[in-house]
Write a protein that holds these residues in place. Structure first.
Motif, PDB file in Angstrom:
ATOM      1  N   ALA A  37      -6.866   8.759  -8.495  1.00  0.00           N
ATOM      2  CA  ALA A  37      -7.659   7.833  -7.675  1.00  0.00           C
ATOM      3  C   ALA A  37      -7.946   8.441  -6.308  1.00  0.00           C
ATOM      4  CB  ALA A  37      -6.928   6.501  -7.531  1.00  0.00           C
ATOM      5  N   GLY A  38      -6.958   9.103  -5.728  1.00  0.00           N
ATOM      6  CA  GLY A  38      -7.162   9.759  -4.432  1.00  0.00           C
ATOM      7  C   GLY A  38      -8.176  10.888  -4.516  1.00  0.00           C
ATOM      8  N   GLN A  73     -21.037  11.554  -0.533  1.00  0.00           N
ATOM      9  CA  GLN A  73     -21.801  10.735   0.399  1.00  0.00           C
ATOM     10  C   GLN A  73     -22.128  11.490   1.679  1.00  0.00           C
ATOM     11  OE1 GLN A  73     -19.726   7.068   1.016  1.00  0.00           O
ATOM     12  NE2 GLN A  73     -20.132   6.312  -1.056  1.00  0.00           N
ATOM     13  N   GLN A  93       0.864  -1.190   0.000  1.00  0.00           N
ATOM     14  CA  GLN A  93       0.000   0.000   0.000  1.00  0.00           C
ATOM     15  C   GLN A  93       0.892   1.229   0.000  1.00  0.00           C
ATOM     16  OE1 GLN A  93      -2.358  -0.624   3.581  1.00  0.00           O
ATOM     17  NE2 GLN A  93      -4.144  -0.974   2.286  1.00  0.00           N
ATOM     18  N   ALA A 105     -10.598  11.103  -6.717  1.00  0.00           N
ATOM     19  CA  ALA A 105     -11.907  10.479  -6.949  1.00  0.00           C
ATOM     20  C   ALA A 105     -12.481   9.954  -5.631  1.00  0.00           C
ATOM     21  CB  ALA A 105     -11.782   9.355  -7.965  1.00  0.00           C
ATOM     22  N   ARG A 106     -11.643   9.355  -4.776  1.00  0.00           N
ATOM     23  CA  ARG A 106     -12.103   8.877  -3.461  1.00  0.00           C
ATOM     24  C   ARG A 106     -12.596  10.040  -2.603  1.00  0.00           C
ATOM     25  NH1 ARG A 106      -7.612   5.618  -3.750  1.00  0.00           N
ATOM     26  NH2 ARG A 106      -6.439   6.982  -2.386  1.00  0.00           N
ATOM     27  N   GLN A 107     -11.854  11.160  -2.628  1.00  0.00           N
ATOM     28  CA  GLN A 107     -12.267  12.328  -1.851  1.00  0.00           C
ATOM     29  C   GLN A 107     -13.591  12.887  -2.359  1.00  0.00           C
ATOM     30  OE1 GLN A 107      -9.133  15.245  -1.823  1.00  0.00           O
ATOM     31  NE2 GLN A 107      -7.889  14.100  -0.380  1.00  0.00           N
ATOM     32  N   GLU A 154     -15.961  11.242  -3.919  1.00  0.00           N
ATOM     33  CA  GLU A 154     -17.016  10.291  -3.566  1.00  0.00           C
ATOM     34  C   GLU A 154     -17.375  10.412  -2.086  1.00  0.00           C
ATOM     35  OE1 GLU A 154     -19.938   7.587  -4.051  1.00  0.00           O
ATOM     36  OE2 GLU A 154     -18.715   8.445  -5.651  1.00  0.00           O
ATOM     37  N   ALA A 155     -16.370  10.561  -1.229  1.00  0.00           N
ATOM     38  CA  ALA A 155     -16.626  10.715   0.205  1.00  0.00           C
ATOM     39  C   ALA A 155     -17.397  12.005   0.477  1.00  0.00           C
ATOM     40  CB  ALA A 155     -15.315  10.700   0.980  1.00  0.00           C
ATOM     41  N   ASN A 166       0.713   5.555   0.314  1.00  0.00           N
ATOM     42  CA  ASN A 166      -0.035   6.779   0.623  1.00  0.00           C
ATOM     43  C   ASN A 166       0.913   7.963   0.508  1.00  0.00           C
ATOM     44  OD1 ASN A 166      -2.662   5.689   1.408  1.00  0.00           O
ATOM     45  ND2 ASN A 166      -1.543   4.778   3.106  1.00  0.00           N
TER      46      ASN A 166
END
Length: 163
Positions: A145-146, A156, A49, A148-150, A152-153, A51
């Motif tokens: 990708a990071g 939500q 992984q 896109a995750r932010q 999406e979060a 980060n």
């Protein structure tokens, strides 16, 4: 014939990136197989992984770190765990504010990754295993990708709209 407009006073200053230093902020390697007296028979499954983090340190200085965690198992048995937080201190100048975040999260890690890769290889070899040679990382894809995750979060967490 040279284009003189690129050397004139109206030309925008080119981005500048300078590495002041790079260093290990934190590192841990556990050889679990030896501690538990396990044999190293079978092909290990290694999960890695990565980060990234960036922090402003002064007007034009930024600390950018790559955090790598590598877990190796054979079947259900853990073999080793490597955690490495590797950082660089950079001078970044003439980068537009809207481009600074991607610059810090893509270009700066790209500059220090070869050194992190060597440390991972040396530590796993010195720990009694074949060297773990990390594959090159596509920091552009990792950044996207990071983000896109932010997004999406954040989506939500938004309250549902009323109709």
């Amino acid at each position: 014939m040279a284009d003189e407009t690129t050397n004139g006073a109206d030309a925008p200053a080119l981005p500048k990136l300078q590495i002041l230093t790079q260093y290990i902020r934190d590192m841990s390697f556990e050889n679990i197989a030896v501690q538990k007296g396990l044999g190293g028979e079978g092909k290990p499954d290694i999960k890695v992984q990565v980060n990234l983090d960036a922090k402003k340190r002064s007007e034009d200085r930024y600390e950018v770190s790559i955090k790598v965690t590598a877990n190796s198992t054979i079947g259900e048995n853990p073999v080793f765990i490597l955690e490495l937080d590797y950082a660089g201190l950079f001078v970044v100048q003439n980068v537009p504010k809207e481009q600074l975040h991607p610059f810090l999260m893509i270009e700066c890690p790209r500059q220090i990754f070869p050194f992190l890769r060597r440390i991972v290889s040396d530590v796993t070899r010195d720990g009694g295993f074949p060297p773990l040679n990390l594959e090159p990382i596509d920091f552009v894809a990792l950044y996207k990708a990071g983000m896109a995750r932010q997004a999406e979060a954040a989506k939500q967490q938004e309250p549902a709209g009323t109709a």
